[in-house]
Structure formats: C-alpha cells, structure tokens
Design a protein around this motif. Structure first.
Motif, PDB file in Angstrom:
ATOM      1  N   ASP A  92       0.831  -1.201   0.000  1.00  0.00           N
ATOM      2  CA  ASP A  92       0.000   0.000   0.000  1.00  0.00           C
ATOM      3  C   ASP A  92       0.861   1.244   0.000  1.00  0.00           C
ATOM      4  OD1 ASP A  92      -2.156  -1.688   0.142  1.00  0.00           O
ATOM      5  OD2 ASP A  92      -2.469  -1.442   2.294  1.00  0.00           O
ATOM      6  N   ALA A 122       0.380   5.744  -0.017  1.00  0.00           N
ATOM      7  CA  ALA A 122      -0.503   6.901   0.077  1.00  0.00           C
ATOM      8  C   ALA A 122       0.293   8.115  -0.376  1.00  0.00           C
ATOM      9  CB  ALA A 122      -1.031   7.086   1.488  1.00  0.00           C
ATOM     10  N   VAL A 155       0.270  12.356  -1.388  1.00  0.00           N
ATOM     11  CA  VAL A 155      -0.364  13.657  -1.281  1.00  0.00           C
ATOM     12  C   VAL A 155      -0.161  14.375  -2.617  1.00  0.00           C
ATOM     13  CG1 VAL A 155      -0.455  15.861  -0.076  1.00  0.00           C
ATOM     14  CG2 VAL A 155       0.021  13.768   1.196  1.00  0.00           C
ATOM     15  N   VAL A 157      -7.316   1.943  -6.327  1.00  0.00           N
ATOM     16  CA  VAL A 157      -7.481   2.968  -5.303  1.00  0.00           C
ATOM     17  C   VAL A 157      -8.401   2.435  -4.209  1.00  0.00           C
ATOM     18  CG1 VAL A 157      -8.302   5.314  -4.841  1.00  0.00           C
ATOM     19  CG2 VAL A 157      -7.157   4.805  -6.996  1.00  0.00           C
ATOM     20  N   ASP A 183      -8.644   4.476  -1.074  1.00  0.00           N
ATOM     21  CA  ASP A 183      -9.020   5.557  -0.168  1.00  0.00           C
ATOM     22  C   ASP A 183      -8.635   6.902  -0.795  1.00  0.00           C
ATOM     23  OD1 ASP A 183      -9.937   6.634   2.426  1.00  0.00           O
ATOM     24  OD2 ASP A 183      -7.858   7.283   2.605  1.00  0.00           O
ATOM     25  N   VAL A 184      -9.515   7.889  -0.629  1.00  0.00           N
ATOM     26  CA  VAL A 184      -9.237   9.275  -0.985  1.00  0.00           C
ATOM     27  C   VAL A 184      -9.624  10.133   0.213  1.00  0.00           C
ATOM     28  CG1 VAL A 184      -9.770  11.184  -2.542  1.00  0.00           C
ATOM     29  CG2 VAL A 184      -9.668   8.858  -3.428  1.00  0.00           C
ATOM     30  N   LYS A 225      -4.912  16.648  -1.495  1.00  0.00           N
ATOM     31  CA  LYS A 225      -5.685  15.472  -1.113  1.00  0.00           C
ATOM     32  C   LYS A 225      -4.753  14.275  -1.074  1.00  0.00           C
ATOM     33  CE  LYS A 225      -7.145  14.273  -5.839  1.00  0.00           C
ATOM     34  NZ  LYS A 225      -8.295  14.083  -6.737  1.00  0.00           N
ATOM     35  N   SER A 226      -5.219  13.248  -0.389  1.00  0.00           N
ATOM     36  CA  SER A 226      -4.431  12.020  -0.271  1.00  0.00           C
ATOM     37  C   SER A 226      -5.127  10.899  -1.031  1.00  0.00           C
ATOM     38  CB  SER A 226      -4.276  11.614   1.193  1.00  0.00           C
ATOM     39  OG  SER A 226      -3.696  10.334   1.303  1.00  0.00           O
ATOM     40  N   ILE A 227      -4.356  10.215  -1.878  1.00  0.00           N
ATOM     41  CA  ILE A 227      -4.888   9.062  -2.626  1.00  0.00           C
ATOM     42  C   ILE A 227      -4.088   7.836  -2.219  1.00  0.00           C
ATOM     43  CG2 ILE A 227      -5.272   8.054  -4.891  1.00  0.00           C
ATOM     44  CD1 ILE A 227      -5.447  10.835  -6.046  1.00  0.00           C
ATOM     45  N   ALA A 228      -4.783   6.843  -1.659  1.00  0.00           N
ATOM     46  CA  ALA A 228      -4.129   5.609  -1.235  1.00  0.00           C
ATOM     47  C   ALA A 228      -4.379   4.529  -2.266  1.00  0.00           C
ATOM     48  CB  ALA A 228      -4.637   5.176   0.130  1.00  0.00           C
ATOM     49  N   GLU A 257      -3.388   0.404  -3.747  1.00  0.00           N
ATOM     50  CA  GLU A 257      -2.875  -0.934  -3.468  1.00  0.00           C
ATOM     51  C   GLU A 257      -2.207  -1.443  -4.735  1.00  0.00           C
ATOM     52  OE1 GLU A 257      -4.953  -4.523  -1.283  1.00  0.00           O
ATOM     53  OE2 GLU A 257      -5.437  -4.585  -3.424  1.00  0.00           O
ATOM     54  N   ARG A 264       3.000  10.116   1.453  1.00  0.00           N
ATOM     55  CA  ARG A 264       2.446  10.637   2.701  1.00  0.00           C
ATOM     56  C   ARG A 264       3.091   9.932   3.889  1.00  0.00           C
ATOM     57  NH1 ARG A 264      -3.956  10.218   4.400  1.00  0.00           N
ATOM     58  NH2 ARG A 264      -3.783  11.192   6.463  1.00  0.00           N
TER      59      ARG A 264
END
Length: 801
Positions: A715, A717, A719, A746, A748-749, A760-763, A765, A800
């Motif tokens: 994973d 994340a 920014v 994706v 999580d946002v 914004k944060s984009i996580a 996998e 991040r």
C-alpha cells in the motif's frame, strides 16, 4: 383497396375466371388479401306472401303463408308493418344464418304459433340501415330464385394490399390497365368526353400556397335534385364498405375508387364569397365532415371562403359547406395536393381518409380536369342540373420524366434474360413511352406513375408483368468449412452485449428511432440533417442522437404505472448525420429506483440504496468485456456529456483519443426536460468504436504459465493536488515496472486541513507478482522507490508520512 368483379369488368374485357384474376393480381404485385364471394347471401330466396292474418295473441304480429317456390307454402310469423298478402320479398328458411342479427334460424314458436323461417329487411341482410319493414320487390320478381342473383349481390369482392409504389392501382381503372398489360384481357379505353358549360362559375379560386396546391379545378352545376343514389351505385359502395349518403357525395366516392381521383362537393349557398387555397392560420379550427373539430397549424393547407377555412386540403371536407338533400347548386372540386404535406397533415391530425390515402401516394395530374368532367356527367345523369364552365387555376401542365434505360439492366438485376422486344412491349402496354432502338432507350414515364424515378423501377415493371415466378430458385453456396464465420464482428458484439446485459438483470427495450426536437438538442442532436421531412407525429421530429432519451422515457412510463424499480437496455443505432457513415451502433441502459444488480429493493430492515454512478459503470464495463475490449487497459476520466451529473459521471477511454463510452447519474436539468424523476443512472457504450481483435497466431500457440511464486501487495498513500485524477496516479504507479506490477487500485481518498490547502491524499494498493525468483527486501525497496519516483514525476505527488 376493394372492388367487385363486375366493377373490374366495366374497364376490363376478359373471359378469365375469378381464380385466374386473383392469381394474376398477386403475380403482378397487387397482392390479393381476401376474396368475398358473397356465399352468405346464397341461401336467401325470393318468396311471395299468399295470406296475412292477425296473430291470435299479439297485436303487432301477423301470421303469413309464404310461397317459397319449393313446394307447399310455409307458415311465418312476422312483425313488419308492411307485411301483406301479395308482397314479394327475401325469405330465409330454417338453418339459414342471418348476418344482420347474427342468428342462425330454426323452427320456433312465437306466442304459441310456429314460424318456419323469416321474411327479411335490408338491415338483416346488411344491405342498408333500413329496418322499418321487410324487403318489398317488384311484382315481376321471380319467386323461388336466388335473391342475391336477382339483386346482383352475388358479385365477388376482391381486396388487394397496395404497396406505396403503386398509386395507379388506387382506382379500379388502373388495376384493369395492369391486368390488360399482363395479357389477361383488353382495357376498355373510352376517353372521358368533356362536358360543355353555360356561363361562368360565379365562385373564383385564388391559390396563395402554390407549393402545396399545384392545380385547382372547379365548376358549378345549377338546379340539381339531390337525393338517394341509384341502387347499383349504392350496392357498389356498400360492397366495398362505404355507406351511401346522397347522390352528390356518392358520385365523388365512386370516382375516388373507380379512377383514383378524389373529389369534393360544396353547397354553393353555404359558401361565402370566393375560395382561397392557403396555409392555415396558427390555431385555426375546422369542423370536419366527421363532426370533429380540428386545430390546424401553418404547415397545413386549407380551402377557405370569406368566413374562414372550409376544408382540410387533400384530407377531409368541412361540415358547414357540405351538400345535403336541400342542395340545389353544387360546386364540384378537383384539385392537386402536395403528397408530403397531405401525409404530414393527416398524421398530425390523426385523420385517415380515402382521399388522403390517394393524394399522399400521388394522383394523376393529367386526370384533374377529365375527372371533373366525369363527375359532372354523373351528376347530370343522376341529379339533372345545368353545368357552368370549368375554372382551372394554377395548373401549368405535366412535365413527364424521361429515364435512360439500358435493356441489359433487366438481366443484371434479376438474373433473367427477358428479350428486348418483350421488355419494351411490356413498358408500352403499361403506358410508358419508348424512344430509340439501341441497347439504351429513353422511356417516358406516364403521368399516373409518380413513383417511377430510375432504371431499377423500370426493371421492376418489366419483371412483375413478365412474371416473378419465372425466377428460378438458386441454392445457397456452401461455406468451405463447417465452422466458417457467418456473422460480422459488429453482429457478434451486438449479440454479446445483449446477453451480458440480460444476465445482469436488465430487460431489453425497443424504442422509437425518432424523438422530440428538444430531447434531440439536449443529447447533442438537433442539427438540420437529423430533422425528418415527414414525421409520423409532432413529437417524433428528429432522428435520435442517443438511445438514452427513449430508455429514460420508457423507465418513467413504467414508474408512472407502479413499477419504479426497472432496468432497461437497448442495443441499436444512433444518428449523427444523414449518411450511413454517421450511424453508430450503441449499447445503452438505464437503471431506476433500487434496480441494482444484487436484487436489493424494499426490505423489512430499512430502505434500500438507490442506483448510482457505480451501477452504471459496472454495466458499461460488462458490455465492453463481453465485446472483447481490453478492459485491463481502460481509462476512466471526467468530462462526461452535459446530460450527466458533472460530479457523478465518467468517460471510458482506450488511450487518450479513443472514447468507448460514458456513464453516470443524470443531471437534474436533464430529468426535468425528459419529465422523469427518481434515482436514475445510465450508460452508453459505442460498440463500433471497440478495436478489432488482433489476428490469432496460426503456427505457434501462446502458453499460459502460472507463477510458482507468491503474489504480494503493498500500500502507498500520496499527497497530490486536488486537480490530479486518481486514474493518472494509478497509471503512473503501474508504469514503474510493467513486468512485476500486475495491478493498481485505489482504496481511499482523503481531504483535510492537515494535508494543506488544495491537497488530497490518494491511497493505492499495488499488486506484485514475482515471475523468475522470490523477491528480497532489497528488491521490494527498489521497486517501491521506482513507484514513488514515477508518481512524483508524473503527478507531483509525494509519499504521505
């Protein structure tokens, strides 16, 4: 189109039997749908009442003794007021079916007196509406013979199914001409003699819309005695399903069917001032002959006097100027009307008449004046009177079409070698003019055939008279292999898309290809090339640029009837222009309410969630996968068309330029224009935009190898700026190592003040599949570093912490 056998023989001299005529009509393209030989009237015989005595137990009944010509007289109980000794009428014996009352007779008792049959009225035999008394025949009517034969009711009625390319066959004379050309008899070609008039017709005609009325002929007949038409005329009209009205109206109806020439009559006393042919005023109303009032538009043509519109041109006359039994001075009209305008007017108003049926196919312009003369002669014969001179306005004469006709086209288009002499003779017999003696001749099209435009039409004329049955059947050629490909790629994809959507619980709909103009404009259409010249209805004026308006309307109709949770799809064509190249094959669908794939709906545990953007996306991806699109390389971006919600929609692309479809929830403004409500989402996939599959190797076959090493997921994340799309970031991560990284998704946002303004944060996998060896910690570190560097390079994102 209906006509009787005797009516046909008024124009055709032939000894052919009914069966021969029926067979020949079908073979020359005038397909016979039904033949009524009047067998139902054969059991009725002419009988004479010998005695008439009062019924012992009924004041209004009489007991008759009837001579049927078949032996001893029979006893009949009758309630007709004109029943009397010596009357000769039509008798029905027990066992006879009486059509007017839908009863099969039997011997019965009426107030205690046996009755062995009945004396019939005209209504009981469906000859007219008259039922005040039984039929009263002349004293010389032969008792015991067939009533149908005596009254000429044994005349078979033939009904043919006319295609739009045979306007000449809307009249019995034109049908006789075609039969004579086929060799089944001789056409009786007596010309219509002009009728001389005295004085001028006092009513003048002015044409303000010559594009809608190429010609108008009118004449006055003074001093007519209007009343019932003669029996022979009434019987012919009744035989083809028309109700006799009066002699003047019956004459116009007769000529409409006899010569394919619609006419109209006006009562001169009811016409105010002169007549003008013009476009209707917006909102102008006309009370038509069917006693219904119609609201007109400027696209429609009317004939008006000083008080206003009298009739709807080419469609139906007006009630207030119509003729009746008090008419003494009658105006007879014979006009030409634009076929397209007539058809459009009839469809918009919902009026179907015999006149419209002929004018929208095209009547013979050269018969406008002869048709008026023919009507005038019949009016004089039946109603007396004195005719005035004919007034003809606007008619500039007929300019015949000349078609260059290569004789070899007959063989090329039909496969039959028809001799040149026979081909030209057929055209000549049909009324075409032929000039030239080479392999290419000039053919002049007669005025009664406006449907003939080119050489293919002439080939059709030759073949239908020569005989379509002369075309020998040919076996289909077999394929070289059993499993040879038959369907095209587009056909295969169309079927695959339908199956995929049906499996997902959606029901197939078939919607109109025409939609209202405002719907077309909303969905990217509305250009002039998509406007219909002759729409079937006012709200079907444009070819559809999208399947979605029709599907949304269908879903809303279901909702209005209590079925709010529906999922509909359609795979069909849309139109971007008026050429074949601008037609597209599209798979589209809509979901409404809670019609989700998982079947969720109302439940005791609470309300189900409505459909949304991700349901539409899943449907679109399923179609693309079923059609063979490379779904692993698809890109989802923003920028869907304006009819979708801007924040709940997406575009499906293959690379930066190829758009495969779009999906999303509908914009509230779109639903308002479509008069729809409720949770609604939809999609469109352009089936014809999917790239053709690559050719499969013929010699070597690829081997599918499964890795022996365990897959790993990591994973990350990042920014990034709010303007960065998640798809851009996932593509950057995937490109870090295309050999080891098999997938990026994706999960999580997140946006918050801690990340900084505009961030914004984009996580994501990342799925990693070793192929050659087990990866060490150093290998994973190096791969992670490449992922971070690639994302930073392409998106400006930082890991991040």
């Amino acid at each position: 189109m209906k006509f009787t056998l005797s009516w046909l023989k008024d124009h055709l001299e032939t000894d052919a039997t009914l069966a021969d005529i029926v067979e020949r009509l079908t073979s020359i393209g005038l397909e016979v749908e039904a033949v009524d030989d009047k067998a139902g009237l054969k059991p009725f015989v002419i009988a004479k009442v010998l005695t008439a005595a009062k019924h012992p137990d009924a004041d209004k009944l009489q007991v008759l003794t009837v001579d049927t010509g078949a032996g001893a007289p029979v006893q009949v109980v009758c309630g007709a007021p004109n029943a009397r000794a010596g009357l000769i009428g039509a008798f029905a014996a027990p066992g006879t079916y009486v059509p007017g009352i839908d009863v099969t007779l039997s011997v019965g008792k009426i107030r205690g007196v046996e009755s062995h049959g009945m004396m019939c009225s005209e209504r009981e035999l469906e000859l007219s509406d008259e039922h005040n008394g039984i039929i009263d025949l002349p004293a010389d009517a032969p008792v015991g013979t067939s009533f149908a034969a005596y009254a000429h009711l044994d005349d078979p009625v033939i009904e043919i199914n006319l295609t739009p390319n045979h306007p000449e066959a809307t009249g019995v004379y034109g049908i006789a001409r075609d039969l004579a050309a086929s060799g089944l008899g001789k056409l009786k070609t007596a010309p219509v003699e002009p009728v001389a008039g005295k004085g001028e017709t006092p009513v003048t005609v002015r044409i303000e819309a010559p594009e809608l009325c190429p010609g108008f002929a009118l004449r006055l007949v003074r001093g007519v005695k209007n009343g019932p038409s003669p029996k022979w005329l009434q019987q012919r009209l009744i035989a083809i399903g028309l109700r006799p009205i009066n002699a003047l109206v019956d004459v116009t109806n007769y000529i409409t069917f006899d010569r394919g020439r619609p006419l109209h009559v006006y009562d001169l006393k009811k016409v105010t001032g002169n007549l003008v042919v013009r476009r209707a005023k917006d909102g102008e109303k006309v009370l038509a002959l069917n006693e219904r009032e119609y609201t007109l538009t400027p696209d429609m043509c009317v004939i008006a006097d000083d008080k206003g519109a009298d009739s709807i041109a080419g469609v139906m006359g007006g009630e207030h100027t119509g003729s009746d039994e008090n008419t003494t001075d009658v105006l007879i009209e014979s006009a030409l009307w634009d076929p397209i305008a007539t058809a459009r007017t009839g469809r918009e108003l919902g009026i179907i008449t015999d006149a419209r049926y002929r004018f929208e196919r095209g009547v013979d312009p050269e018969f406008m004046v002869p048709g008026l003369d023919l009507a005038t002669r019949m009016v004089l014969d039946l109603c007396d009177g004195e005719p005035a001179a004919t007034e003809v306005v606007g008619y500039a004469g007929h300019q015949p079409k000349v078609v260059s006709f290569p004789i070899s086209e007959v063989k090329r288009l039909t496969g039959i070698d028809v001799p040149k002499a026979e081909s030209l003779d057929i055209l000549t017999r049909l009324g075409f003019g032929v000039k030239g003696d080479g392999d290419v001749v000039d053919v002049t099209v007669p005025s009664w055939r406006p449907d003939v435009d080119g050489k293919a039409d002439l080939v059709e004329e030759v073949m239908r008279i020569h005989g379509v049955d002369e075309i020998l059947p040919q076996p289909l050629s077999s394929h070289g292999v059993v499993n040879g490909k038959i369907l095209t790629t587009l056909q295969i994809r169309t079927r695959a898309a339908k199956r995929a959507l049906a499996v997902r619980g959606m029901m197939e709909a078939v919607t109109w290809s025409f939609i209202p103009a405002r719907h077309a404009e909303l969905f990217g259409g509305g250009q002039p090339s998509l406007k219909l010249a002759n729409p079937i209805a006012a709200d079907m004026s444009d070819m559809r640029p999208s399947l979605l308006p029709g599907l949304v309307a269908a879903a809303q109709r279901n909702a209005d009837r209590g079925f709010g949770d529906v999922a509909l799809f359609e795979v069909s064509g849309t139109y971007e222009g008026d050429t074949a190249e601008t037609q597209r094959r599209v798979a589209a669908g809509v979901r409404r309410g809670t019609a989700k794939l998982d079947g969720s709906g109302r439940h005791w545990a609470g309300n189900a969630q409505g459909v949304g953007v991700f349901d539409a996306k899943a449907d679109a991806i399923a179609v693309l996968e079923a059609c063979g699109a490379p779904v692993d390389r698809l890109q989802i971006e923003t920028g869907a068309p304006s009819w979708y919600h801007p924040g709940r929609s997406g575009v499906i692309k293959l690379g930066p330029k190829v758009v495969l479809g779009h999906f999303g929830e509908f914009h509230p403004g779109t639903l308002e224009v479509l008069d729809a409500s409720g949770p609604l989402c939809g999609f469109e996939v352009f089936v014809d935009a999917i790239p053709e599959p690559k050719a499969k190797p013929t010699r070597t076959k690829p081997k599918l190898e499964l890795s022996a090493f365990q897959a790993v997921k990591r994973d990350f994340a990042f920014v990034v700026d709010k303007t960065v799309e998640a798809g851009t970031l996932t593509r950057a991560a995937l490109a870090a190592d295309k050999k080891l990284i098999t997938g990026v998704s994706v999960f999580d946002v997140f946006e918050g003040a801690a990340l900084g303004a505009g961030k914004k944060s984009i996580a994501i996998e990342v799925s990693i599949q070793p192929v050659e060896k087990t990866l060490t910690d150093e290998d994973f570190e190096a791969l992670a570093k490449r992922v971070v560097e690639n994302v930073a390079k392409q998106t400006g994102g930082v890991l991040r912490t």
